[in-house]
Design a protein around this motif. Structure first.
Motif, PDB file in Angstrom:
ATOM      1  N   THR A  17       0.841  -1.203   0.000  1.00 44.71           N
ATOM      2  CA  THR A  17       0.000   0.000   0.000  1.00 44.71           C
ATOM      3  C   THR A  17       0.878   1.255   0.000  1.00 44.71           C
ATOM      4  O   THR A  17       0.544   2.247  -0.655  1.00 44.71           O
ATOM      5  N   THR A  18       2.007   1.200   0.699  1.00 45.94           N
ATOM      6  CA  THR A  18       2.955   2.327   0.697  1.00 45.94           C
ATOM      7  C   THR A  18       3.462   2.564  -0.720  1.00 45.94           C
ATOM      8  O   THR A  18       3.520   3.710  -1.195  1.00 45.94           O
ATOM      9  N   GLU A 177      14.375  -1.456   2.333  1.00 47.81           N
ATOM     10  CA  GLU A 177      14.616  -0.024   2.543  1.00 47.81           C
ATOM     11  C   GLU A 177      13.661   0.732   1.621  1.00 47.81           C
ATOM     12  O   GLU A 177      13.720   0.572   0.402  1.00 47.81           O
ATOM     13  N   LEU A 178      12.804   1.554   2.199  1.00 46.10           N
ATOM     14  CA  LEU A 178      11.750   2.213   1.414  1.00 46.10           C
ATOM     15  C   LEU A 178      12.305   3.070   0.279  1.00 46.10           C
ATOM     16  O   LEU A 178      11.757   3.064  -0.825  1.00 46.10           O
ATOM     17  N   GLU A 179      13.386   3.790   0.526  1.00 40.92           N
ATOM     18  CA  GLU A 179      13.931   4.667  -0.521  1.00 40.92           C
ATOM     19  C   GLU A 179      14.390   3.857  -1.734  1.00 40.92           C
ATOM     20  O   GLU A 179      14.191   4.264  -2.876  1.00 40.92           O
ATOM     21  N   ASN A 180      14.995   2.702  -1.498  1.00 37.97           N
ATOM     22  CA  ASN A 180      15.408   1.818  -2.601  1.00 37.97           C
ATOM     23  C   ASN A 180      14.196   1.298  -3.359  1.00 37.97           C
ATOM     24  O   ASN A 180      14.196   1.219  -4.593  1.00 37.97           O
ATOM     25  N   LYS A 182      11.274   2.751  -3.598  1.00 35.72           N
ATOM     26  CA  LYS A 182      10.701   3.859  -4.375  1.00 35.72           C
ATOM     27  C   LYS A 182      11.501   4.108  -5.656  1.00 35.72           C
ATOM     28  O   LYS A 182      10.930   4.388  -6.704  1.00 35.72           O
ATOM     29  N   ALA A 183      12.826   3.996  -5.559  1.00 34.93           N
ATOM     30  CA  ALA A 183      13.681   4.193  -6.739  1.00 34.93           C
ATOM     31  C   ALA A 183      13.358   3.123  -7.788  1.00 34.93           C
ATOM     32  O   ALA A 183      13.259   3.416  -8.983  1.00 34.93           O
ATOM     33  N   HIS A 184      13.158   1.900  -7.336  1.00 35.36           N
ATOM     34  CA  HIS A 184      12.798   0.800  -8.252  1.00 35.36           C
ATOM     35  C   HIS A 184      11.424   1.065  -8.867  1.00 35.36           C
ATOM     36  O   HIS A 184      11.208   0.835 -10.061  1.00 35.36           O
ATOM     37  N   ALA A 185      10.498   1.575  -8.055  1.00 36.58           N
ATOM     38  CA  ALA A 185       9.146   1.895  -8.548  1.00 36.58           C
ATOM     39  C   ALA A 185       9.214   2.939  -9.665  1.00 36.58           C
ATOM     40  O   ALA A 185       8.496   2.840 -10.666  1.00 36.58           O
ATOM     41  N   LEU A 186      10.093   3.924  -9.521  1.00 34.81           N
ATOM     42  CA  LEU A 186      10.240   4.955 -10.562  1.00 34.81           C
ATOM     43  C   LEU A 186      10.792   4.364 -11.861  1.00 34.81           C
ATOM     44  O   LEU A 186      10.381   4.757 -12.949  1.00 34.81           O
TER      45      LEU A 186
END
Length: 197
Positions: A17-18, A177-180, A182-186
Motif C-alpha cells: 500500500t505504501t 529499505e523504502l527509498e530503494n 521507491k527508486a525501483h518503482a520509478l
C-alpha cells in the motif's frame, strides 16, 4: 481505447500500500481494492449476506465486526472462500465503473492483496509484486495491528507464497529499505510509460 490495467500486489506486511500510494503521488490513478472491500462490507446487501453466512457472532451493534470476522475466516479456508464470494463480486462491479471513468488514462493501478488468489490477475496487462523478508513482514504487521506473531502467520498462510506469485509477476519490488523500493518503482514507471496504450 481502455486504459491499461497494472495489478499491484504483495503479501501482508510487504508494504504494497505504501508503494501503491507512491505511484499515486506520481499522478497514476490508483484503485485500492481492499479499501473498497471494507466499505462494501457495511452496505445493506453485504450485511445481510454476512449475517446469513456467519450468524450474529461476527456482529457488533448490528454491523459486521471486522476483527471477529478475521478470527473466523483466517483460521478456516472454507469460511474465507464464503466471505470472498460475498465481497468480491461487489468490488469487481465497483471497479468496472471506476475503470470507465479512467478510460482516457494511459494506465491505472489496481492494488489488491489477493490479486492472484481471487483470479483477478488475469485481467491485468502487467503485474507488480512487492515483497519483503518474512520476518520483516511479521514484525511490521505485529507493530501496525498490535497483534501476535501467530495471528500474523495465520493471515500470511491464507495467501499464496511469494515464490508462486513471482512466477506470474512482470516486476518485483523488494521493499526492505523504502527509498530503494521507491527508486525501483520509478524505474518501473518509466517502462510502463513506454507501453503502447
Amino acid at each position: 481505447m481502455a486504459a491499461r490495467l497494472i495489478g499491484l500486489t504483495g503479501g501482508i506486511g510487504s508494504g504494497k500500500t505504501t508503494i501503491a500510494n507512491f505511484f499515486k503521488e506520481q499522478g497514476i490513478p490508483l484503485y485500492i481494492a481492499d479499501d473498497e472491500a471494507k466499505t462494501i462490507l457495511y452496505t445493506p446487501d453485504a450485511v445481510k449476506e454476512v449475517r446469513e453466512a456467519f450468524g450474529k457472532n461476527v456482529f457488533t451493534n448490528e454491523m459486521p465486526d471486522r476483527s471477529k470476522l478475521a478470527s473466523v475466516v483466517f483460521s478456516d479456508p472454507e469460511k474465507l472462500k464464503t466471505l470472498n464470494a460475498i465481497i468480491h463480486p461487489k468490488v469487481k462491479e465497483h471497479f468496472q465503473k471506476w475503470m470507465e471513468q479512467h478510460n482516457n488514462e494511459k494506465f491505472v493501478i489496481r492494488e489488491a492483496a489477493i490479486l492472484f488468489e481471487s483470479g483477478s490477475y488475469i485481467d491485468c496487462d502487467k503485474i507488480i509484486l512487492v515483497t519483503a523478508p518474512l520476518d520483516l513482514r511479521i514484525r511490521r504487521v505485529m507493530e501496525r495491528d498490535k497483534t501476535t506473531r501467530e495471528k500474523v502467520l495465520e493471515r500470511i498462510n491464507a495467501q499464496w507464497d511469494d515464490k508462486k506469485k513471482e512466477e506470474l509477476s512482470d516486476f518485483i519490488i523488494t521493499n526492505i529499505e523504502l527509498e530503494n523500493a521507491k527508486a525501483h518503482a520509478l524505474e518501473i514507471l518509466k517502462i510502463l510509460n513506454k507501453m503502447e496504450k
